[in-house]
Structure formats: structure tokens, C-alpha cells
Design a protein around this motif. Structure first.
Motif, short mmCIF file in Angstrom:
data_model
loop_
_atom_site.label_atom_id
_atom_site.label_comp_id
_atom_site.label_asym_id
_atom_site.label_seq_id
_atom_site.Cartn_x
_atom_site.Cartn_y
_atom_site.Cartn_z
N SER A 198 1.03 5.01 2.76
CA SER A 198 1.12 5.57 0.99
C SER A 198 1.23 7.09 1.14
N PHE A 223 5.82 -2.78 2.35
CA PHE A 223 5.42 -3.89 1.97
C PHE A 223 5.09 -5.00 2.59
N GLY A 273 7.73 -5.84 -3.68
CA GLY A 273 9.14 -5.23 -2.71
C GLY A 273 9.72 -6.49 -2.39
N PHE A 321 10.15 1.30 0.55
CA PHE A 321 9.21 0.59 0.14
C PHE A 321 9.01 -0.73 0.57
N THR A 347 2.45 -1.17 -2.83
CA THR A 347 3.62 -0.10 -3.06
C THR A 347 3.93 0.11 -4.47
#
Length: 481
Positions: free
Chosen positions: A64, A82, A196, A78, A131
Motif C-alpha cells: 500500500s 491485487f 483489479g 494496482f 487496492t
């Protein structure tokens, strides 16, 4: 007001409001559940949550922060995160399920097996919201984050209290946790789109994981030792003691957690954007440090002074054993919060290797105090060891954080110590008044305005800050913005 300051203030206020609402609901829920359930049932959940919390850190893997810090993060980044989170979540869930029988046997409580199995599903549920949350924080859209979290917590808490009232016992706590995660995931899916694509790019993974690796290992160590007392109390003392500790920790974390959750994320996101502009960075950072230290100091002082009143009013006499835990934990949390603030610098300037090194040092110090506490079978000694570790860790972290930013200075150390001295002086004054007038537990609440006034006066006397003047400046800035 500049766009950076406006974004920071707006983000902070919405993050503060969101976390305040979230933790307020948690407080009301804890009050209701504490009166419907027993310390033993909270102790069971406290033991299991150790394993869930560690697994969450492994799932997040520091990615993150990597996505937030990376200026040119794209959809491939991203999606890669995921997919990685989802796979790790499934593996960890299966690992917990297979280990549940052993853990239950270790604590001689067969009920822990089903509790752990049920709560392990939280990991997979959370993977489908990770995400989207990172995108919101990166864009400083804390208003959305606050609303989403508040809605999910309200729904889950209402269900949890209802189930406890209907006699479901410890399962009301478990279902509440699962519901919170599930509802938040659904909200993210509806308003922010899918988590994602099922796309995994090796290059993207290497880029973000390089940043996250050190922070992940450090977070695992930090989280493990921060929560290990639940395991120790349950094994070497009593599961009921784990329940008292667990609730004391939750109470202490409500106000402190508001500041931590609402501030650190906003500070990291904002200052990351100024890492190449030293003048603006220095000015904003200096202002934030002073405000942060003063605010955390006041919150910790209030919790320490009124720990007994808070427990009695909110939870009742059966929870009075949590008062000692609260007092020790809140002093430790003051230094811990300063430590976490210093670690933001390591993340911003991409020196996460320092975080890992310092966490290892902290663990070695804490391990010694834990072994002594277990050997002596002394709960107080065990907790005082935790406090001493927090103090030492702060000073070590402060010194090393200044090797990556702006050189070493005693000014912030003096600021931290001044606030400690102010808190100590006020505590002695209030205790003297209490003894002189023979005030009972509830009459102490009448002294709250005096505590606040003394804190403001002493801040001015010790040349820490002028609260009235600084508040007016802040209000003017907000009005102009």
C-alpha cells in the motif's frame, strides 16, 4: 492557502472525522458488548486476533505504501498488487485453518479452533478492497474513505450487539468482524469499481515489492510483539487476563488511534509529494511535529488520569482489572506514536531498511523484558518491560531518522520531554487536589476543565506552543482556503 496545505488540512480533517466516527462506533459497540459478554470471551477473541493481525500484515506486505509513494503508479501496478494480495490471503487462510487445532490444544480451549477458522475468512474478504483503498489514499480522497468505513462499521456493530443480546456469546464478536469486512468490500465494489484485473506483471511487482519488503518484515515483527502479550497472558496467566488486556488496549487505542490513523496516512501522502522541495518540506514538517506531539500528549494525559472512571462508567466493575493495563499502555503509546511519526521519514526517503534494522533492535530489547516477566510470573513487571522498551525504541528511532533527514537536532527530543514533564506535573497537581479534598472516583471528573487549562498554560510557560494563537492561525488558514 497553498494547494499542498489545503490538501493536507482537508485530508487531515476528513481522515480525523472518519476515524473519529469509526472509533466512536467501536467504543459504543465495546461498551454494549462488554456489558453483555465476559472477559473470558474477549480473551478468546484476543488470542485468535493475534494470528489474524499478523496474517493481515503479511497480506498487505507494505505494498500500500509503495503504491502511494510511487508517482507514476498505473493500473498494471494496482492489478499486480491485487493478484499478489489475493493469493497470499488464500494461502494464509488455509494455513490458519490447518493450524487451528494445534493452537486450540496449546491453550487447552477447543472453542478456539472454530473461532480461528471462521475469522480466517476475513483475510480473503479484505483482499478485494485493498487496492481501491490505496487509490483513495493516494488521491487524498479521505472523505470517501471516511464515509465507506463508517457505513460498514455501523452495520457490523449493530449486528454484533444484537447477536450478543440474543445470547450468541463469543460468536457475536466473530460475526461482527466478518460483517464489517464484507460490507466494506461490497461498498468499494459498488462505488470504486473492481479491485483489479487478474494481471500480474513481474516488473511492476519488483518495483513495488522492493519498497514493501523491509516495511513488511518490520511490521510483522512490530505487530507480533505489540500483540504478543495477549498470547502470553492467556498461556502463562489466564485467558480472562487476556480479555482485560484486550479491552484495555481497545479503549486506549480509540483516541490515540484516531490521531494515528488520521494523521500518519495524510502526512505520508502529503510529504511524499514534497520530497524534492526541501524548503516547503521542512516548514510543513516542523509545524506538523509540534501539533502532533502536543495533541498526542494531551490525549494520553487524559486517558491516564481518568482510566478508572472510564472503565467504571463504560464497562462496569467486572472490568476494573483493565485499569492498570490502560495506564501503562497509554504512556507507552505516547512514545510509540512519536516513533511511528519518525518512521514516516524512512518511508518518504526510501530508507525502509532502517525500519527493519530498528525493529529488530526493539524486539531484542522487548524479548528480554518478556522473558523476565514470564520467569517471575509478574504481570506488572511484564508490562513495565513493555513501557521501557517503547521509551528506548523512540530515542533510537529518533536518532536514526535524523541521519536520513536534515541531520540530528535535540529540539524535537526536548519537545517530547517537555510534554512528558508537563503531563507529570499536572498529574501530581490533580492527585494532590484529589487527596486534599478526599474526592471520590466520579468527583474527579469535575477537575477536567482544570486539567485542560493547566495543560494550555504549561505549554505556554515551557515555550512549547501558544495554543490559542496557533488555533486562531489555523482557523484563519482554513477560512482563506
Amino acid at each position: 492557502m497553498s494547494s499542498v496545505k489545503r490538501s493536507f488540512v482537508s485530508g487531515f480533517l476528513w481522515s480525523l472525522l472518519g476515524q473519529g466516527g469509526y472509533l466512536s462506533i467501536n467504543l459504543l459497540t465495546s461498551i454494549a458488548l462488554a456489558r453483555l459478554l465476559t472477559p473470558y470471551e474477549f480473551g478468546q477473541v484476543g488470542i485468535v486476533m493475534f494470528f489474524i493481525t499478523i496474517s493481515k500484515v503479511l497480506t498487505e506486505s507494505g505494498l500500500s505504501g509503495a503504491l502511494i509513494r510511487k508517482k507514476d503508479a498505473n493500473e498494471d501496478d494496482f492489478s499486480t498488487v491485487f493478484v499478489f494480495n489475493l493469493l497470499v490471503s488464500v494461502v494464509l487462510m488455509l494455513t490458519l485453518i490447518m493450524s487451528s487445532g494445534f493452537i486450540a490444544s496449546f491453550y487447552d480451549d477447543i472453542a478456539l479452533q472454530n473461532i480461528l477458522i471462521a475469522l480466517s475468512f476475513v483475510l480473503v474478504i479484505n483482499a478485494f478492497q485493498f487496492t481501491q483503498n490505496a487509490k483513495i489514499v493516494k488521491a487524498l480522497k479521505f472523505k470517501k474513505q471516511a464515509l465507506y468505513t463508517f457505513c460498514s462499521v455501523c452495520f457490523g456493530s449493530l449486528l454484533g450487539v444484537s447477536l450478543a443480546y440474543w445470547g450468541l456469546g463469543v460468536w457475536s464478536l466473530i460475526i461482527m468482524q466478518l460483517t464489517n469486512a464484507f460490507v466494506l468490500t461490497i461498498i468499494y465494489r459498488i462505488f470504486e469499481g473492481s479491485a483489479g484485473k487478474f494481471v500480474f506483471k513481474i516488473d511492476s511487482f519488483k518495483t513495488v515489492y522492493k519498497f514493501g519488503l523491509n516495511t513488511t518484515i518490520a511490521s510483522i515483527i512490530n505487530t507480533a510483539f505489540d500483540n504478543i502479550y495477549s498470547l502470553i497472558l492467556g498461556k502463562y496467566f489466564a485467558i480472562q487476563q487476556t480479555g482485560l488486556y484486550y479491552q484495555a488496549k481497545k479503549l486506549q487505542e480509540i483516541p490515540v488511534g484516531v490521531i494515528k490513523s488520521s494523521t500518519l496516512g495524510v502526512v505520508f501522502s502529503t510529504l511524499s509529494g514534497l520530497q524534492d522541495d526541501k524548503k516547503k518540506f521542512d516548514g510543513l514538517y516542523s509545524n506538523i511535529v509540534t501539533s502532533f506531539t502536543v495533541l498526542v500528549g494531551f490525549i494520553c494525559l487524559i486517558i491516564f488520569l481518568y482510566a478508572e472512571q472510564v472503565v467504571l462508567i463504560l464497562y462496569g466493575e467486572k472490568w476494573l482489572g483493565a485499569v492498570f493495563y490502560m495506564k501503562v499502555l497509554v504512556i507507552a503509546s505516547y512514545f510509540y506514536m512519536q516513533e511511528m511519526f519518525n518512521r514516516v521519514l524512512f518511508k518518504i526517503f526510501d530508507r525502509t531498511d532502517k525500519i527493519l534494522l530498528l525493529e529488530i533492535i526493539k524486539v531484542l530489547i522487548m524479548a528480554v523484558s518478556i522473558l523476565v516477566g514470564i520467569r517471575e510470573k509478574d504481570i506488572e513487571l511484564l508490562l513495565y518491560g513493555f513501557l521501557a522498551t517503547s521509551v528506548l525504541s523512540y530515542f533510537i528511532n529518533y536518532y536514526h531518522s535524523r541521519t536520513v533527514y536534515n541531520g540530528f537536532s535535540w529540539m524535537e527530543v526536548f519537545l517530547t520531554l517537555k510534554v512528558i514533564c508537563i503531563g507529570t506535573a499536572i498529574t501530581l497537581i490533580i492527585e494532590s487536589i484529589k487527596n486534599f479534598f478526599s474526592l471520590d472516583v466520579y468527583a474527579m471528573l469535575l477537575l477536567f476543565p482544570l486539567v485542560t487549562l493547566l495543560y494550555i498554560i504549561f505549554l505556554r510557560m515551557f515555550k512549547v506552543t501558544n495554543v490559542v494563537k496557533d488555533t486562531k492561525i489555523l482557523l484563519t488558514m482554513l477560512k482563506r482556503g
